[in-house]
Design a protein around this motif. Sequence first.
Motif, mmCIF file in Angstrom:
data_model
loop_
_atom_site.group_PDB
_atom_site.id
_atom_site.type_symbol
_atom_site.label_atom_id
_atom_site.label_comp_id
_atom_site.label_asym_id
_atom_site.label_seq_id
_atom_site.Cartn_x
_atom_site.Cartn_y
_atom_site.Cartn_z
ATOM 1 N N ILE A 146 0.788 -1.266 0.109
ATOM 2 C CA ILE A 146 0.044 0.087 0.083
ATOM 3 C C ILE A 146 0.760 1.317 -0.024
ATOM 4 O O ILE A 146 0.659 2.074 -0.655
ATOM 5 N N GLU A 147 1.983 1.554 0.838
ATOM 6 C CA GLU A 147 2.485 2.554 0.918
ATOM 7 C C GLU A 147 3.337 3.141 -0.290
ATOM 8 O O GLU A 147 3.228 4.018 -0.621
ATOM 9 N N PRO A 148 3.975 2.169 -0.963
ATOM 10 C CA PRO A 148 4.439 2.911 -2.398
ATOM 11 C C PRO A 148 3.570 3.201 -3.433
ATOM 12 O O PRO A 148 3.801 4.193 -4.086
ATOM 13 N N LEU A 149 2.358 2.372 -3.203
ATOM 14 C CA LEU A 149 1.267 3.059 -4.272
ATOM 15 C C LEU A 149 0.693 4.173 -3.968
ATOM 16 O O LEU A 149 -0.020 4.939 -4.676
ATOM 17 N N VAL A 258 0.821 -3.125 -11.193
ATOM 18 C CA VAL A 258 1.682 -1.990 -10.674
ATOM 19 C C VAL A 258 2.128 -1.312 -11.776
ATOM 20 O O VAL A 258 2.306 -0.047 -11.660
ATOM 21 N N LEU A 259 2.764 -1.950 -12.504
ATOM 22 C CA LEU A 259 3.216 -1.299 -13.797
ATOM 23 C C LEU A 259 2.033 -0.483 -14.620
ATOM 24 O O LEU A 259 2.552 0.540 -14.990
ATOM 25 N N VAL A 276 -7.162 0.377 -12.285
ATOM 26 C CA VAL A 276 -6.117 -0.397 -12.229
ATOM 27 C C VAL A 276 -6.283 -0.889 -10.381
ATOM 28 O O VAL A 276 -5.885 -2.137 -10.403
ATOM 29 N N LEU A 277 -6.376 0.141 -9.630
ATOM 30 C CA LEU A 277 -6.193 -0.174 -8.104
ATOM 31 C C LEU A 277 -7.518 -1.098 -7.893
ATOM 32 O O LEU A 277 -7.465 -1.835 -7.054
ATOM 33 N N SER A 278 -8.700 -0.676 -8.777
ATOM 34 C CA SER A 278 -9.808 -1.772 -8.330
ATOM 35 C C SER A 278 -9.371 -3.193 -8.831
ATOM 36 O O SER A 278 -10.015 -4.071 -8.176
#
Length: 490
Positions: A146-149, A258-259, A276-278
């Motif tokens: 979660i934190e990097p995103l 992620v990419l 994308v997150l969904s």
Amino acid sequence: MSGNGGSGTSAEKRPNELLRSWFVRSGWSKGELARQVNRRARQLGANHISTDTSRVRRWLDGENPREPIPRILSELFSERFGCVVSVEDLGLRTARPSPSAAGIDLPWTGPQTVALLSEFSRSDLMLARRGFLGGSLALSAGPALIEPLQRWLVPAPPGPRHDPEPSSARIRGRLSGPELDLLESTTEMFRRWDAQCGGGLRRKAVVGQLHEVTDLLQESHPEPTARRLFKVAAELAELAGWMSYDVGLQPTAQKYFVLALHAAKEAGDKPLGSYVLSSMSRQMIHLGRPEDALELIHLAQYGSRDCASPRTQSMLYAMEARAYANMGQPGRCKRAVRMAEDTFTDAEDWDEPEADWIRFFTEAELHGENSHSFRDLAYVAGRSPAYASEAEPLMRRAVELFAEDGEHQRSYALNLIGLASVHLLRREPEQSAGYADRAMRIAKKVRSERVNTRIRKTVDTAVRDFGDLAEVVDLTDKLAVELPETAEAV
């Protein structure tokens, strides 16, 4: 910059034994390797590269070449040996970790996003041919995911992120409007194939198309063209991730997601990023991590709150409900279900064009997602028949709509098996067996390990609870014949 791609460092060098080992086993001479590097560089448009035997000797002696030389060497040796030979396998770029080996915490810059997409899609294609896809990857979860995103929300630095105008040497390679239109329509075609046939049939074609688009992104383009290309790359990467998820390649799927998020940021497309997150959220629910799923959905909602269409917002609310259901929070789940339904009604008055990627979220999908939320609540609440009864009419309506639609065969099968599971919760095994049988017939036409797995789990539950019933015995026999457990081709 040195035209030969040297590192320019004055640090003391040690012989590169890894590169030397691969070089000796290749059987190439220094001159032959130099010629191949130059040829591949010209194909990439890197016309400033002019390698000779003395430069190859310096690489063997420990000099680290600049990009794109490491990637070119990786491709050449991979093709020579028929397996992925990474940049690190060649002893290059030792000062920083490999893009393909890195986890979720990746640099949010255009050139590195392109390099990561290119390297990972190439590795995927080569490993898929050899049957070893995804084995070296690991899933990220919790704060490490979660934190990097969250850096998706950080505004891009001011100024151009891509070449505002290509140099005269690159004008010949500039993409025309019709060519860009064709790339976008091809992506839409792949998306329809996936909905109709499942992820197992066309996954490699999507990955190959993604790799071709990353090649285009390594050329210079005007800003509008670059953004459109990044958008195509983001959609293809998301679709490659979705197809990988569908056939059970979970770490590979997460890497593509992620990419895709990185590419969507480069495209400046926040709604696409939220989509994308969904997809990542849906994967986390599937993997039994609803807390991570909820974090991802909230990140998507916050990041696109000022620009997402009602249909997209409705889809995000529906996924929020799924996360709350799997966390055992019925009050918040029901509120999110209501928000999904209310927001979806606003989509009818939306007069702007919808992106192709959200058109899948029809009334059938809305009912299907919300019914799955109630079904999941029933399981979390100890197989509650009350929640199952709330799920049943919504699921039945979804099945009816998907049957009429005729295009989204995988969703049709998933909702049929969902309805079968709801009837099991209501202790109605005869009805459950009928819907499971229908799902099995659709599953034979769809290359989706996700569908097959859900059918097997539902039949296993039916056997455990009602194993002596004639309909369940027949269903078990059909399952063994129609859907034998074999490895999916990807």
